[in-house]
Design an enzyme around this catalytic site. Structure first.
Site, short mmCIF file in Angstrom:
data_model
loop_
_atom_site.label_atom_id
_atom_site.label_comp_id
_atom_site.label_asym_id
_atom_site.label_seq_id
_atom_site.Cartn_x
_atom_site.Cartn_y
_atom_site.Cartn_z
N ALA A 272 0.68 -1.34 -0.09
CA ALA A 272 -0.13 0.10 -0.08
C ALA A 272 0.95 1.28 -0.18
O ALA A 272 0.40 2.38 -0.55
CB ALA A 272 -0.81 -0.06 1.03
N LYS A 273 2.08 1.08 0.48
CA LYS A 273 2.83 2.18 0.40
C LYS A 273 3.28 2.92 -0.63
O LYS A 273 3.64 3.98 -0.81
CB LYS A 273 4.27 2.28 1.51
CG LYS A 273 3.84 1.77 2.93
CD LYS A 273 5.12 1.47 3.72
CE LYS A 273 5.98 0.49 3.62
NZ LYS A 273 5.58 -0.86 3.59
N LYS B 245 -2.14 -8.42 1.14
CA LYS B 245 -2.10 -6.69 1.45
C LYS B 245 -3.14 -5.90 1.00
O LYS B 245 -3.79 -6.41 0.15
CB LYS B 245 -0.79 -6.34 0.35
CG LYS B 245 0.59 -6.99 0.95
CD LYS B 245 1.19 -6.50 2.15
CE LYS B 245 2.56 -7.06 2.42
NZ LYS B 245 2.99 -6.69 3.74
N ASP C 41 -2.98 -7.11 5.71
CA ASP C 41 -2.00 -6.20 6.03
C ASP C 41 -2.19 -4.85 5.31
O ASP C 41 -2.03 -4.85 4.01
CB ASP C 41 -0.53 -6.65 5.99
CG ASP C 41 0.56 -5.92 6.41
OD1 ASP C 41 0.34 -5.00 6.80
OD2 ASP C 41 1.75 -6.34 6.16
N HIS D 286 7.88 -11.09 12.48
CA HIS D 286 7.81 -10.49 11.31
C HIS D 286 8.95 -10.79 10.17
O HIS D 286 10.31 -10.68 10.78
CB HIS D 286 7.96 -8.82 11.21
CG HIS D 286 8.23 -8.29 9.86
ND1 HIS D 286 9.11 -7.60 9.49
CD2 HIS D 286 7.29 -8.07 8.87
CE1 HIS D 286 9.22 -7.11 8.25
NE2 HIS D 286 8.04 -7.54 7.94
#
Length: 374
Positions: A27-28, A177, A205, A307
């Site tokens: 998404a970034k 995502k 996420d 993670h």
């Protein structure tokens, strides 16, 4: 048998650029904050001692920061030469203070993490035990879910195909995502994957890309899809916002991967700002700090799902009293001669001593710089 004194003889640091097969977008990228990811910068530390013992550890940086980690590690590594490799806690403190003027979190801890992890690998290999057994494990396998097949650069058909393959390969859950500017498209993708995999565990996420109002609205919609968790719905440092979502939504909230110190995680835990903590050993300073976090999370009765870096985190997750999840990423596979086994939804702790990894010839070929400190 009496203890034989030992000393660190050399530390070899290597900067390795791991290319990705296709540019990766979360998404970034779609919010314009980052460019697609084309490689992962790896920092490896290989330690040898006067008694002939060896250990290997690594840290990493996605996108920027890799050269800085390598440079910082080169500056501080000399502080460990001549020290007893068994005194890991002492060495962590010494290395931290050797570079303390740039702080005690972030790049500083990520650089020394590779050395800290290598010391644990060395010590557990000396004991002829897998790292999990050396630390004191609760189980010999950990639930696992795949992330590398669910990025936003992939079409929904590609995501579904990769999900099917992951489940067929014995991986237990699927994470995809979200966080697109078009929230309706997020819901369409999640619903499509949920329909495709049936009752198999599914996580999403958002990579910190929602504001509080959007996160609450999306969370209420996603509550209907029986997700295992919603990950990073808000900025990583928005403790209050995460706490509010944790109290309000039915779906568990997971976060913590971007935090780079015990203190930052403690603030998250104390505020009950998540249901699932997602620490990252290379980011928080290595295994020394990660084990402190496990104690804090356990005292707060929280679940954990470390993670990335499954080669390290499988061992650490196996040491947590509660059932955990480990993130399956195939990105690092070319760097190692060994592979981790997945079966019946779980990742099996290898029986090889230490981390159970050795660098491949391909990793050596991708090395851009290396130095041996003695």
């Amino acid at each position: 048998m009496a203890y034989t004194p030992d000393a660190i003889k050399t530390i070899t640091l290597s900067s390795i650029r791991l290319p990705l097969e296709v540019p990766i977008s979360d998404a970034k990228v779609f919010t314009g904050r980052q460019k697609p990811m084309t490689e992962v910068a790896m920092l490896f530390a290989e330690i040898s001692t006067t008694e002939g013992h060896t250990g290997i550890g690594f840290s990493y940086s996605k996108r920027g920061g890799g050269p800085a980690q390598y440079a910082h590690a080169k500056e501080i590594a000399e502080a460990a030469i001549g020290e007893d490799p068994n005194d890991i806690a002492k060495l962590y403190t010494k290395l931290l203070w050797a570079g303390a003027s740039v702080g005690r979190s972030g790049l500083a801890t990520q650089a020394l993490a590779a050395i800290d992890i290598a010391l644990y690998d060395l010590k557990s290999k000396r004991a002829d035990l897998p790292l999990a057994k050396f630390l004191g494990s609760h189980r010999d396998s950990v639930r696992t879910y795949n992330t590398s097949g669910g990025f936003l650069n992939a079409s929904i058909d590609e995501v579904k195909e990769r999900a099917s393959q992951s489940l067929a390969d014995g991986i237990g859950g699927i994470k995809i995502k979200v966080g697109l500017p078009d929230s309706a498209e997020d819901i369409r993708r999640v619903t499509a994957v949920r329909d495709h995999i049936g009752d198999s565990p599914l996580m999403v996420d958002a990579n910190q890309q929602w504001d509080r109002a959007t996160a609450l609205r999306m969370g209420r919609t996603l509550d209907e899809l029986s997700l295992v968790w919603i990950e990073e719905p808000l900025d990583a440092y928005d403790v209050e916002g995460h706490a509010r979502l944790t109290r309000t939504l039915d779906t568990p909230i997971a976060t913590g991967e971007m935090l780079s110190s015990v203190a930052e995680h403690k603030a998250l835990i104390d505020a009950r700002a998540c249901d699932i903590v997602q620490p990252d050993a290379p980011r928080v300073g290595g295994i020394t700090q990660f084990m402190r976090l496990l104690t804090l999370a356990d005292e707060a009765a929280l679940d954990i799902a470390p993670h990335f870096a499954m080669e390290i985190h499988l061992h650490l997750a196996a040491c947590y009293p509660r059932e955990t999840w480990v993130e399956h990423f195939d990105w690092l596979d070319p760097l190692f001669n060994e592979r981790l086994e997945t079966k019946d939804g779980r990742m099996i702790v290898p029986d090889r001593p230490g981390l159970g990894i050795t660098l491949s010839g391909q990793a050596r070929a991708w090395t851009t710089d290396t130095v041996t400190i003695s």
